[in-house]
Design a protein around this motif. Structure first.
Motif, PDB file in Angstrom:
ATOM      1  N   TRP A 136       0.828  -1.198   0.000  1.00  0.00           N
ATOM      2  CA  TRP A 136       0.000   0.000   0.000  1.00  0.00           C
ATOM      3  C   TRP A 136       0.870   1.259   0.000  1.00  0.00           C
ATOM      4  O   TRP A 136       0.560   2.245  -0.667  1.00  0.00           O
ATOM      5  CB  TRP A 136      -0.878  -0.045   1.242  1.00  0.00           C
ATOM      6  CG  TRP A 136      -2.090   0.768   1.130  1.00  0.00           C
ATOM      7  CD1 TRP A 136      -3.198   0.467   0.402  1.00  0.00           C
ATOM      8  CD2 TRP A 136      -2.318   2.012   1.751  1.00  0.00           C
ATOM      9  NE1 TRP A 136      -4.111   1.478   0.534  1.00  0.00           N
ATOM     10  CE2 TRP A 136      -3.602   2.427   1.363  1.00  0.00           C
ATOM     11  CE3 TRP A 136      -1.567   2.823   2.607  1.00  0.00           C
ATOM     12  CZ2 TRP A 136      -4.155   3.625   1.786  1.00  0.00           C
ATOM     13  CZ3 TRP A 136      -2.107   4.005   3.033  1.00  0.00           C
ATOM     14  CH2 TRP A 136      -3.398   4.410   2.627  1.00  0.00           C
ATOM     15  N   ALA A 137       1.983   1.199   0.739  1.00  0.00           N
ATOM     16  CA  ALA A 137       2.892   2.342   0.812  1.00  0.00           C
ATOM     17  C   ALA A 137       3.538   2.600  -0.550  1.00  0.00           C
ATOM     18  O   ALA A 137       3.689   3.754  -0.965  1.00  0.00           O
ATOM     19  CB  ALA A 137       3.959   2.093   1.875  1.00  0.00           C
ATOM     20  N   ILE A 138       3.901   1.526  -1.250  1.00  0.00           N
ATOM     21  CA  ILE A 138       4.488   1.676  -2.591  1.00  0.00           C
ATOM     22  C   ILE A 138       3.479   2.353  -3.508  1.00  0.00           C
ATOM     23  O   ILE A 138       3.792   3.305  -4.243  1.00  0.00           O
ATOM     24  CB  ILE A 138       4.880   0.295  -3.165  1.00  0.00           C
ATOM     25  CG1 ILE A 138       6.029  -0.293  -2.341  1.00  0.00           C
ATOM     26  CG2 ILE A 138       5.255   0.396  -4.633  1.00  0.00           C
ATOM     27  CD1 ILE A 138       6.431  -1.668  -2.796  1.00  0.00           C
ATOM     28  N   LEU A 139       2.243   1.875  -3.422  1.00  0.00           N
ATOM     29  CA  LEU A 139       1.185   2.408  -4.266  1.00  0.00           C
ATOM     30  C   LEU A 139       0.961   3.885  -3.976  1.00  0.00           C
ATOM     31  O   LEU A 139       0.753   4.702  -4.872  1.00  0.00           O
ATOM     32  CB  LEU A 139      -0.097   1.609  -3.986  1.00  0.00           C
ATOM     33  CG  LEU A 139      -1.073   1.428  -5.125  1.00  0.00           C
ATOM     34  CD1 LEU A 139      -0.398   0.827  -6.325  1.00  0.00           C
ATOM     35  CD2 LEU A 139      -2.226   0.539  -4.677  1.00  0.00           C
ATOM     36  N   ASN A 140       1.033   4.205  -2.698  1.00  0.00           N
ATOM     37  CA  ASN A 140       0.823   5.571  -2.272  1.00  0.00           C
ATOM     38  C   ASN A 140       1.916   6.493  -2.806  1.00  0.00           C
ATOM     39  O   ASN A 140       1.639   7.575  -3.351  1.00  0.00           O
ATOM     40  CB  ASN A 140       0.802   5.604  -0.744  1.00  0.00           C
ATOM     41  CG  ASN A 140       0.331   6.925  -0.218  1.00  0.00           C
ATOM     42  OD1 ASN A 140      -0.848   7.222  -0.284  1.00  0.00           O
ATOM     43  ND2 ASN A 140       1.268   7.722   0.259  1.00  0.00           N
ATOM     44  N   ALA A 141       3.162   6.023  -2.689  1.00  0.00           N
ATOM     45  CA  ALA A 141       4.284   6.827  -3.183  1.00  0.00           C
ATOM     46  C   ALA A 141       4.178   7.009  -4.698  1.00  0.00           C
ATOM     47  O   ALA A 141       4.356   8.116  -5.223  1.00  0.00           O
ATOM     48  CB  ALA A 141       5.592   6.141  -2.810  1.00  0.00           C
ATOM     49  N   ALA A 142       3.859   5.909  -5.388  1.00  0.00           N
ATOM     50  CA  ALA A 142       3.716   5.987  -6.838  1.00  0.00           C
ATOM     51  C   ALA A 142       2.556   6.905  -7.212  1.00  0.00           C
ATOM     52  O   ALA A 142       2.635   7.677  -8.177  1.00  0.00           O
ATOM     53  CB  ALA A 142       3.487   4.590  -7.408  1.00  0.00           C
ATOM     54  N   GLY A 143       1.492   6.844  -6.417  1.00  0.00           N
ATOM     55  CA  GLY A 143       0.328   7.692  -6.669  1.00  0.00           C
ATOM     56  C   GLY A 143       0.669   9.161  -6.556  1.00  0.00           C
ATOM     57  O   GLY A 143       0.255   9.977  -7.390  1.00  0.00           O
ATOM     58  N   LEU A 144       1.461   9.497  -5.528  1.00  0.00           N
ATOM     59  CA  LEU A 144       1.866  10.898  -5.347  1.00  0.00           C
ATOM     60  C   LEU A 144       2.698  11.359  -6.537  1.00  0.00           C
ATOM     61  O   LEU A 144       2.514  12.457  -7.057  1.00  0.00           O
ATOM     62  CB  LEU A 144       2.664  11.055  -4.051  1.00  0.00           C
ATOM     63  CG  LEU A 144       1.842  11.006  -2.760  1.00  0.00           C
ATOM     64  CD1 LEU A 144       2.767  11.013  -1.556  1.00  0.00           C
ATOM     65  CD2 LEU A 144       0.888  12.190  -2.683  1.00  0.00           C
ATOM     66  N   SER A 145       3.618  10.510  -6.980  1.00  0.00           N
ATOM     67  CA  SER A 145       4.445  10.869  -8.134  1.00  0.00           C
ATOM     68  C   SER A 145       3.594  10.993  -9.386  1.00  0.00           C
ATOM     69  O   SER A 145       3.827  11.866 -10.228  1.00  0.00           O
ATOM     70  CB  SER A 145       5.516   9.803  -8.357  1.00  0.00           C
ATOM     71  OG  SER A 145       6.288   9.656  -7.200  1.00  0.00           O
ATOM     72  N   PHE A 146       2.609  10.113  -9.488  1.00  0.00           N
ATOM     73  CA  PHE A 146       1.738  10.101 -10.666  1.00  0.00           C
ATOM     74  C   PHE A 146       1.049  11.439 -10.849  1.00  0.00           C
ATOM     75  O   PHE A 146       0.944  11.970 -11.952  1.00  0.00           O
ATOM     76  CB  PHE A 146       0.698   8.978 -10.518  1.00  0.00           C
ATOM     77  CG  PHE A 146      -0.249   8.858 -11.669  1.00  0.00           C
ATOM     78  CD1 PHE A 146       0.099   8.147 -12.814  1.00  0.00           C
ATOM     79  CD2 PHE A 146      -1.502   9.455 -11.615  1.00  0.00           C
ATOM     80  CE1 PHE A 146      -0.773   8.046 -13.879  1.00  0.00           C
ATOM     81  CE2 PHE A 146      -2.377   9.363 -12.679  1.00  0.00           C
ATOM     82  CZ  PHE A 146      -2.022   8.644 -13.815  1.00  0.00           C
ATOM     83  N   ILE A 147       0.571  12.020  -9.740  1.00  0.00           N
ATOM     84  CA  ILE A 147      -0.132  13.298  -9.877  1.00  0.00           C
ATOM     85  C   ILE A 147       0.828  14.478  -9.830  1.00  0.00           C
ATOM     86  O   ILE A 147       0.423  15.631  -9.734  1.00  0.00           O
ATOM     87  CB  ILE A 147      -1.229  13.467  -8.813  1.00  0.00           C
ATOM     88  CG1 ILE A 147      -0.638  13.360  -7.408  1.00  0.00           C
ATOM     89  CG2 ILE A 147      -2.338  12.467  -9.023  1.00  0.00           C
ATOM     90  CD1 ILE A 147      -1.623  13.778  -6.341  1.00  0.00           C
ATOM     91  N   GLY A 148       2.143  14.187  -9.862  1.00  0.00           N
ATOM     92  CA  GLY A 148       3.092  15.271  -9.996  1.00  0.00           C
ATOM     93  C   GLY A 148       3.680  15.765  -8.697  1.00  0.00           C
ATOM     94  O   GLY A 148       4.456  16.715  -8.672  1.00  0.00           O
ATOM     95  N   LEU A 149       3.326  15.117  -7.581  1.00  0.00           N
ATOM     96  CA  LEU A 149       3.937  15.479  -6.310  1.00  0.00           C
ATOM     97  C   LEU A 149       5.017  14.456  -6.027  1.00  0.00           C
ATOM     98  O   LEU A 149       4.860  13.280  -6.306  1.00  0.00           O
ATOM     99  CB  LEU A 149       2.892  15.449  -5.191  1.00  0.00           C
ATOM    100  CG  LEU A 149       1.839  16.554  -5.226  1.00  0.00           C
ATOM    101  CD1 LEU A 149       0.676  16.189  -4.348  1.00  0.00           C
ATOM    102  CD2 LEU A 149       2.455  17.867  -4.785  1.00  0.00           C
ATOM    103  N   GLY A 150       6.106  14.911  -5.440  1.00  0.00           N
ATOM    104  CA  GLY A 150       7.117  13.941  -5.059  1.00  0.00           C
ATOM    105  C   GLY A 150       8.239  13.859  -6.062  1.00  0.00           C
ATOM    106  O   GLY A 150       8.766  14.884  -6.487  1.00  0.00           O
ATOM    107  N   VAL A 151       8.584  12.627  -6.430  1.00  0.00           N
ATOM    108  CA  VAL A 151       9.752  12.413  -7.287  1.00  0.00           C
ATOM    109  C   VAL A 151       9.541  13.126  -8.631  1.00  0.00           C
ATOM    110  O   VAL A 151       8.459  13.085  -9.201  1.00  0.00           O
ATOM    111  CB  VAL A 151       9.954  10.910  -7.515  1.00  0.00           C
ATOM    112  CG1 VAL A 151      11.230  10.674  -8.306  1.00  0.00           C
ATOM    113  CG2 VAL A 151      10.026  10.168  -6.188  1.00  0.00           C
ATOM    114  N   ARG A 152      10.624  13.763  -9.099  1.00  0.00           N
ATOM    115  CA  ARG A 152      10.476  14.505 -10.354  1.00  0.00           C
ATOM    116  C   ARG A 152      11.233  13.831 -11.483  1.00  0.00           C
ATOM    117  O   ARG A 152      12.272  13.214 -11.241  1.00  0.00           O
ATOM    118  CB  ARG A 152      10.988  15.938 -10.163  1.00  0.00           C
ATOM    119  CG  ARG A 152       9.840  16.878  -9.805  1.00  0.00           C
ATOM    120  CD  ARG A 152      10.336  18.234  -9.452  1.00  0.00           C
ATOM    121  NE  ARG A 152      10.967  18.220  -8.123  1.00  0.00           N
ATOM    122  CZ  ARG A 152      11.171  19.315  -7.423  1.00  0.00           C
ATOM    123  NH1 ARG A 152      10.833  20.495  -7.915  1.00  0.00           N
ATOM    124  NH2 ARG A 152      11.726  19.254  -6.239  1.00  0.00           N
TER     125      ARG A 152
END
Lengths: 290, 574
Positions: A218-234
């Motif tokens: 779930w945490a992986i999904l969450n991190a990927a989700g944040l990146s997906f919408i443009g927050l987080g990893v660039r």
């Protein structure tokens, strides 16, 4: 009945693990999958056929072939190499987030369960407040407010996961606070803190570990989700969420491999961690088996 | 009496096997017995003897991994082994009913007890609608529940343990069965409640012509209520005989040992041990009278504990709860314990004996009164801060449930070492280990077992670990909270002897908390009888046992089931 339990009592833990693995082949699949993910995270950049960041305009947007197993993206980067390289970052974010929320949740929860009273009421309300938010939106808010960095993704993911650990730890501590062995520890001169650390917490560990493993995906999904919408990893850092987000634009024009392969990696990783959680639960408590 | 009639139940050469991951375990081996109409049969055995498994096989309710591997099971001509599941469903409840050990788990917590009785009748198409309700109330009346119309609407948690067991019996009788199997029906209930329930079952059986199988570990209980007794051990029938014959002329050595080990009024602590035990001949030094005239070791004055009302009063901190409200568990008791003396504290559940021991142990704060240990008033120190107090080491406790009192993740050695590490001046790995080994030797725990975890130890071994931990700091006062209640009688005999020897060896005082006067009499010089938070009788154990002054103490004594004196015993006494 008693004969049977007496019989089981003599079984060593190791043979128990072997028994669980042979009884439930799915857990072998889970452990094999986990091994692959960990291998990719550690050795991924070394074994990758191409540099995940190297662009090559002459081979841009090529479909999967023998040269490029997962095809290439719009800048000619090898998708397979990028998927492999991304495993390390995604796993690091989720391990750090889960570890952080595990430690904080365990401390808050077991103190609340053991002491009860005001400690319990205050921590209980704090936890309820976090739970009252839609968790992903809360994570978005935290990253947006703190800034767009990998550390902040970890903090955000950790904060929204704390309530789950706190609740498990609280329940486990509360059922043991009046157990005979806790009373006995008081009689032996142990302070409350020491009782929490040596008597209560080790007994709450197995269900917490199961929770952690289930939570990992779930945490992986969450991190990927944040990146997906443009927050987080660039970009251009290889990360599964960004790769899916970037690849999504190309699906309409027929370049499906850009989004599908990182998406598959994400899905299989989450799936593996969920299976691993089930296997771990079987090992910890075979009676809860589904 | 029933030689001519065919038996109602006949079990012939029954063998039950359980398939486990490590192979097949035979739980019951070649067991045969018959139950005649109207007869009460006792199956007696210690834990693991297969007595429950036999009855489960009869009802075909064995766990999934168990199966009848051989033999025949018949109920009035029906072959239970080959009966269809449908037939079995009709037989269970309507023909053969079962009462289980823990009445609370046998009842559905979220349904009214009256409705649960109706459910059974509806299931077996005995009665429905208004008739079912009327019959349910009648049944509650049959099992001697006062105010049955009101109790019909009660939920299980609103009833006491004894009342719940009565409801379970009402459930079992709802379809007018012909056989009642009672699996330890009164374990966990007070002796007076046990007597009331067993008397009632006996009367009902006589009224309705029921045949009863009483499964129990208590030879005294079986002797009081059964006509015939089957003694089982390790899955096999050791002996089957009429009650009088069994006690007058026990054939098997195991039966003799079991009879000897059952505490009775005239027993001695050495007499409980099996005939071939070398300690049997040694004198029990603990029975020598304590030196009189010395300063009391522990002196309890006007001790009171009031628990706040269940609602907890207002949650607003400035609205203090009225201290006069709430439940008074201990109501101003006073007593002394001399150095080296052993005092028994006897009473039924809820009388405040556990609260008293928790307060003396300083695990619970006192509401009022004083606890003085060797001239030092301990009641003023809050329980939360007592852990590091120097007096902590002088007060130790042996728990009722040895399993619950050992941390499942600690080895036996680690459990025993805990107080040594915290409160003694023994430091260093090797020296602590040596101290633990010495303690294990003192309580007769083989050193090879020290590195095992609690679940790898037997009940008696766990009790020894608990005792070793309690004596690790050479305490002056040891409180024993029914330390043998969960043990088999043969193990109880050994543990009681160990406790008696340790007391003389280490010069400790005991406060022995128990509901069983027979056991208290074996270990204590003086007895305190508690009822509703007060000490109502106090005196030398022999005197209280022989001629109790209060009605309550007499009731306690008379309720305790006791095996008839055997010839064997008389020979030993002569």
């Amino acid at each position: 009945m008693t004969d049977v339990t007496a019989f089981e009592a003599g079984v060593k833990p190791r043979s128990h693990i072997v028994y669980i693995l042979t009884e439930n082949p799915v857990s072998i699949v889970a452990i094999a999958g986990f091994a692959v993910i960990v291998f990719a995270a550690i050795f991924g950049p070394l074994v990758a056929p191409y540099d995940p960041l190297a662009t090559n305009a002459s081979v841009s947007l090529q479909p999967p072939s023998w040269a490029h197993w997962f095809g290439t993206d719009q800048l000619g980067r090898d998708v397979f190499s990028r998927v492999l390289a991304a495993a390390r970052l995604d796993l690091m974010i989720s391990v750090a987030a889960v570890g952080l929320s595990f430690v904080i949740g365990a401390a808050i929860g077991s103190a609340a369960g053991y002491f009860g009273g005001w400690t319990d009421r205050i921590t209980g309300r704090v936890v309820d407040t976090i739970m009252a938010f839609p968790l992903f939106v809360l994570a978005m808010g935290i990253v947006a407010a703190l800034g767009n960095t990998v550390e902040n993704i970890i903090y955000a993911t950790a904060i929204i996961n704390v309530p789950f650990y706190a609740r498990v730890a609280r329940a486990e501590a509360a059922i043991r606070r009046n157990a005979g062995f806790v009373q006995a520890a008081k009689l032996s001169g142990n302070s409350d803190i020491r009782i929490l650390a040596t008597q209560i917490f080790p007994n709450a560990l197995p269900p917490m570990a199961v929770q952690a493993s289930l939570n990992m995906g779930w945490a992986i999904l969450n991190a990927a989700g944040l990146s997906f919408i443009g927050l987080g990893v660039r970009p251009p850092t290889p990360e599964w969420g960004i790769m899916v987000a970037e690849g999504a634009n190309f699906i309409i024009s027929g370049e499906w491999w850009l989004a599908i392969f990182p998406g598959m990696a994400l899905m299989l990783t989450v799936f593996t961690f969920n299976l691993l959680g089930d296997a771990l639960r079987d090992i910890v408590d075979p009676r809860q088996r589904t | 009496m029933s030689e001519q009639q065919p038996p109602l139940i006949s079990i012939d050469d029954l063998t039950v096997e359980f398939t486990t991951r490590d192979g097949t375990v035979t739980a019951v081996r070649n067991v045969s017995f018959k139950l005649a109409k109207g007869e009460t049969l006792g199956i007696v055995g210690e834990s693991g003897s297969g007595k429950s498994v036999t009855s489960y096989a009869l009802m075909r309710i064995l766990d999934g991994n168990g199966e009848v591997a051989g033999g025949e099971l018949q109920y009035s001509g029906i072959d239970l082994k080959r009966a269809t599941d449908r037939q079995m469903r009709d037989i269970r409840g309507r023909e053969i009913s079962m009462i289980f050990q823990n009445p609370r788990t046998a009842l559905n917590p979220i349904r009214k007890v009256g409705q649960q009785i109706e459910d059974v009748m509806r299931e077996h198409a005995i009665a429905a609608g208004g008739l079912a309700k009327k019959r349910a109330i009648e049944l509650l009346e049959t099992v001697r529940i006062r105010d049955p119309e009101k109790r019909y609407h009660a939920y299980p948690h609103e009833l006491s343990g004894g009342m719940c067991q009565r409801v379970v019996i009402a459930l079992a009788l709802a379809c007018r069965p012909r056989v009642l199997i009672a699996d330890e029906p009164t374990t966990g209930l007070d002796v007076t409640t046990q007597k009331a329930i067993m008397d009632m079952v006996q009367e009902l059986a006589a009224e309705q012509g029921l045949s009863t199988i009483l499964i129990t570990h208590d030879l005294g209980l079986a002797a009081t209520y059964c006509q015939r007794i089957v003694v089982m051990k390790a899955g096999e029938v050791i002996e089957a005989a009429d009650v009088r014959d069994l006690f007058a002329r026990p054939q098997a050595d195991y039966t003799k040992a079991l009879i000897e080990a059952t505490p009775r009024r005239d027993a001695t602590i050495r007499g409980l041990l099996p005939p071939d035990d070398p300690r049997r001949g040694q004198p029990d030094l603990s029975r020598q009278p304590a030196s009189a005239g010395t300063e009391p070791l522990l002196s309890v004055r006007n001790l009171t504990k009031v628990f706040p009302a269940a609602s907890g009063g207002s949650w607003l901190p400035w609205r203090k709860t009225d201290p006069t409200e709430g439940f008074t568990a201990v109501d101003g008791i006073s007593f002394d314990i001399a150095a080296g003396e052993s005092v028994g504290l006897v009473g039924e559940s809820g009388c405040g004996k556990s609260t008293t021991s928790m307060m003396i142990m300083r695990l619970l704060d006192v509401t009022d009164g004083s606890i003085t240990l060797a001239g030092e008033d301990l009641s003023a120190i809050p329980a939360a801060r007592f852990a590091r107090h120097p007096a902590r080491a002088r007060l130790q406790f042996v728990f009722q449930d040895a399993t619950d009192s050992l941390n499942p993740r600690f080895t036996a050695a680690r459990c025993i070492a805990d107080p040594v590490l915290r409160l003694s001046d023994v430091k260093g790995r090797a020296r602590v280990r040596r101290r633990v080994e010495d303690l294990a030797d003192m309580v007769g725990l083989p050193r090879t077992l020290l590195d095992r975890f609690p679940h790898q130890l037997s009940g008696g071994q766990k009790a020894r670990v608990g005792i070793a931990r309690a004596i690790a700091l050479n305490p002056k006062l040891l409180i024993l909270d029914e330390p043998t209640a969960a043990l088999d009688v043969s193990v109880q005999a050994v543990v009681l002897n160990l406790l008696a020897d340790l007391r003389t060896e280490l010069g400790m005082s005991y406060l022995f908390v128990s509901h069983d006067l027979n056991v208290v009499n074996l270990l204590c010089e003086r007895v305190l009888v508690m009822q509703a938070g007060q000490i109502i009788e106090e005196g030398p154990a022999s005197q209280v046992m022989a001629a109790p002054n209060t009605e309550y103490a007499r009731a306690l004594l008379e309720s305790a089931p006791e095996p008839p004196p055997s010839l064997l015993n008389r020979k030993a006494a002569a």
